[in-house]
Design an enzyme around this catalytic site. Structure first.
Site, PDB file in Angstrom:
ATOM      1  N   CYS A   1       0.806  -1.227   0.000  1.00 47.61           N
ATOM      2  CA  CYS A   1       0.000   0.000   0.000  1.00 47.61           C
ATOM      3  C   CYS A   1       0.840   1.279   0.000  1.00 47.61           C
ATOM      4  CB  CYS A   1      -0.960  -0.042   1.178  1.00 47.61           C
ATOM      5  SG  CYS A   1      -2.422   0.946   0.903  1.00 47.61           S
TER       6      CYS A   1
ATOM      7  N   HIS B   1      -3.104  -5.765   2.773  1.00 52.94           N
ATOM      8  CA  HIS B   1      -2.739  -5.759   4.202  1.00 52.94           C
ATOM      9  C   HIS B   1      -3.322  -7.021   4.836  1.00 52.94           C
ATOM     10  CE1 HIS B   1      -1.564  -1.478   4.515  1.00 52.94           C
ATOM     11  NE2 HIS B   1      -2.582  -1.193   3.746  1.00 52.94           N
TER      12      HIS B   1
END
Ligand code: GLN
Length: 259
Positions: A95, A198
């Site tokens: 990310c 994640h």
């Protein structure tokens, strides 16, 4: 025989550490320890130097504010990361870190944040956050890296990332992925993996964890195979099952997103 070892670097461990990303470090340690591979984990943050004997680098997620702070320091670490990638070390970036290893990250408000340009991507924030469980079918090329099972993770980003060239980590089965538009998720570049997953990612995706471990070992001349770890299978299957169930029930919004 010298004991097998892995030097694991957690880049900006104190600033870029969202959504359970620490679990990636624990997974690498657990899967190495189970094979009697000694691990040393070192957090490297602002003003610190990436060691020349790094075998694996993990660079996690962060909000726009932390990204702007980190970006200035990251530029000074570019040479060390280039040399690491040339050695074929295992690099996982998630990310916010993924965005900063690309060409740039343009937040919705504020100045463009320059990236290192080491991954063939660029990112521009959209008005909609993309949040939820993500399921990805790995790119066929990844089979040579031993990655064939669907990848499962959790995404939470407003940045829309686009590939300039190269191979995505895979195609979105459920969720948004890189941008919610072209069906790509992540990037695979050399021995570097960028992704929006994640969660943490690695406990649910052991093939990815073992790929990073194998790259890290090979980067210092250890090409010994990794023994399978059947004793962990029931825990991994349980975690995957729960995340897949959540993903199945996920409603994805506009942006031409995959449902
Ligand atoms: N700030 C970036 C975005 O919102 C990255 C967020 C993150 O790392 N989860 O897209």
């Amino acid at each position: 025989m010298t004991p097998r070892h892995l030097n694991i670097i957690w880049l900006y461990h104190d600033l870029m550490n969202l959504y359970g990303d620490r679990g990636n470090i624990l997974t690498l340690q657990k899967r190495a320890d189970a094979r009697h591979i000694n691990t040393v984990v070192k957090g490297i943050s602002i003003g610190e130097t990436i060691p020349a004997d790094a075998d694996i680098i993990f660079f996690g997620g962060g909000q726009d504010q932390e990204q702007a702070l980190v970006a200035q320091d990251l530029a000074g670490k570019k040479d060390a990361i280039v040399q690491f990638m040339q050695r074929g070390g295992g690099l996982l970036t998630v990310c916010g870190g993924y965005q900063l290893l690309g060409e740039y990250y343009q937040p919705l408000k504020g100045k463009r944040i320059p990236g290192l340009g080491l991954l063939p991507v660029y990112t521009e924030a959209g008005s909609e956050r993309m949040i939820g469980d993500l399921v990805v079918k790995p790119s066929p090329a990844l089979s040579k890296a031993g990655i064939t099972s669907d990848l499962i993770g959790f995404e939470n980003h407003s940045g829309q990332t686009f590939l300039k060239k190269g191979i995505s980590l895979g195609k979105v089965i459920k969720g948004h992925g890189n941008n919610g538009e072209d069906g790509n998720e992540g990037v695979w570049h050399g021995t570097a993996i960028g992704t929006y997953m994640h969660g943490p990612l690695l406990p649910k995706n052991p093939e990815l964890a073992d790929y990073l471990i194998a790259c890290g070992l090979r980067s210092h001349g250890d090409s010994t195979d990794l023994a399978p770890l059947p004793e962990l299978k029931k825990y991994i299957d349980a975690a995957r099952g729960m995340a897949l169930e959540r993903a199945r029930n996920r409603k994805t919004s506009g942006l031409g997103l995959r449902s």
